[in-house]
Design a protein around this motif. Structure first.
Motif, PDB file in Angstrom:
ATOM      1  N   ASN A   1       3.917   6.392  -0.211  1.00 38.64           N
ATOM      2  CA  ASN A   1       4.262   6.700   1.177  1.00 38.64           C
ATOM      3  C   ASN A   1       4.329   8.202   1.422  1.00 38.64           C
TER       4      ASN A   1
ATOM      5  N   ARG B   1      -8.389   6.597   5.928  1.00 36.14           N
ATOM      6  CA  ARG B   1      -8.535   5.159   5.645  1.00 36.14           C
ATOM      7  C   ARG B   1      -9.830   4.568   6.193  1.00 36.14           C
TER       8      ARG B   1
ATOM      9  N   ALA C   1      -3.517   4.201   3.017  1.00 34.17           N
ATOM     10  CA  ALA C   1      -2.286   4.569   3.717  1.00 34.17           C
ATOM     11  C   ALA C   1      -2.378   5.954   4.341  1.00 34.17           C
TER      12      ALA C   1
ATOM     13  N   MET D   1       2.887  -0.440   5.105  1.00 34.38           N
ATOM     14  CA  MET D   1       2.544   0.800   4.393  1.00 34.38           C
ATOM     15  C   MET D   1       1.048   0.892   4.151  1.00 34.38           C
ATOM     16  N   THR D   2       0.449  -0.182   3.686  1.00 32.60           N
ATOM     17  CA  THR D   2      -0.964  -0.195   3.345  1.00 32.60           C
ATOM     18  C   THR D   2      -1.495  -1.602   3.492  1.00 32.60           C
TER      19      THR D   2
END
Length: 331
Positions: free
Chosen positions: A21, A54, A50, A1-2
């Protein structure tokens, strides 16, 4: 996810992860609400990393930490000669975060007179530097955070309603640590590993009785308070076993009520010791809050909760209480 290491598996924290999310790919404002110390900036960074921005800058600004007279310049920049001491043209945080994300912490403390300019940037993605009439265009995602009730501030005419609704496109509420008891052990393990490496120690075991004490505490300072507490515990632990500071080496009873009382007594003794050593100075560099590694407001909250009166007239009585606590711990 991250790429960030978000720690926790409790139902309420999993709900937060699900919200990250959902909101990260959507390029609109996010308002993170939660008590002090719940990790609002960590969540803001997770949203940034995410999402599609980014690889662009993530810039953070605490609105409560900048004097109101300088906040406008800090946000939007200024031209040379715009005010005394403005020797060069300076970019503000909005221009620094162009293409990326700007995190505005403690947004509830933003001066009322500056809020229309922030609203314009959110709506139009443009502004003017202080001392300039030239419009600067940016492409910035704003993530704001607060531990205040913004709707209540709006009702009191301390925060603009239109700005509130512009920021509150996607609200995200962080649960306090007392509602995430299941996450206390993994968070403790994370902080133990971090501080053991910092202090060049090897701590391999967190005893069950220590875990029970930590789970029984209500942590009014949330994750930040737990972090500070574990840092002290690691610093004063000897060998490979984590030991609680403040003389809590005795066996802790298994029921949560006894464990909570034991930790409260220890906290009380530690706070009284710090207050005695600082001559009852609470805030400032030489105050008890700084010595304990706590925000001043958190220390005052804990003092009231533990029945430690703030009035200086209680100083002698508190010293006696501290001596009694120390005598009982050594008995």
């Amino acid at each position: 996810m991250t790429t960030l290491d978000l720690i926790g598996s409790s139902p309420k924290f999993r709900a937060v992860l699900n919200q990250i999310n959902m909101v990260a790919p959507v390029d609109c404002a996010v308002l993170i609400q939660g008590e002090t110390g719940t990790g609002k900036e960590v969540i803001a960074r997770a949203i940034h990393q995410a999402g599609p921005r980014r690889n662009q800058p993530f810039v953070a600004l605490n609105c409560a930490a900048i004097p109101s007279g300088l906040l406008e310049s800090d946000l939007f920049g200024h031209e040379r000669g715009a005010f005394t001491g403005a020797c060069t043209q300076t970019k503000g945080r909005f221009q620094m975060s162009d293409g990326g994300t700007l995190f505005l912490d403690e947004i509830g403390d933003m001066p009322l007179e500056l809020q229309p300019k922030l609203l314009r940037v959110l709506q139009e993605q443009e502004f003017e530097r202080l001392g300039s009439s030239q419009t600067v265009r940016v492409n910035v995602r704003v993530v704001a955070a607060t531990n205040q009730d913004l709707e209540q501030l709006v009702n009191k005419k301390l925060f603009r309603m239109d700005l509130f609704y512009r920021l509150n496109v996607i609200p995200l509420c962080l649960p306090p640590l007392r509602e995430r008891v299941q996450d206390i052990l993994p968070l403790t393990e994370f902080f133990v590993a971090r501080f053991a490496a910092r202090f060049n120690k090897s701590i391999d075991l967190i005893p069950d009785e220590v875990v029970e004490v930590l789970k029984a505490h209500d942590w009014p300072g949330n994750i930040r308070e737990l972090q500070n507490f574990i840092e002290r515990a690691v610093l004063f632990s000897h060998g490979s076993v984590l030991r609680l500071p403040l003389g809590l080496k005795q066996t802790v009873k298994q029921n949560s009520q006894s464990a909570s009382r034991t930790l409260a007594d220890a906290d009380r003794a530690h706070i009284l010791e710090a207050l005695t050593q600082t001559d009852w100075l609470i805030g400032g560099q030489d105050g008890a809050a700084n010595r304990l590694g706590l925000p001043r407001t958190t220390l005052i909250y804990k003092m009231r909760k533990l029945g430690i009166e703030i009035r200086r007239s209680t100083r002698v009585r508190a010293i006696r209480q501290y001596e009694q606590c120390r005598a009982a711990a050594s008995a």
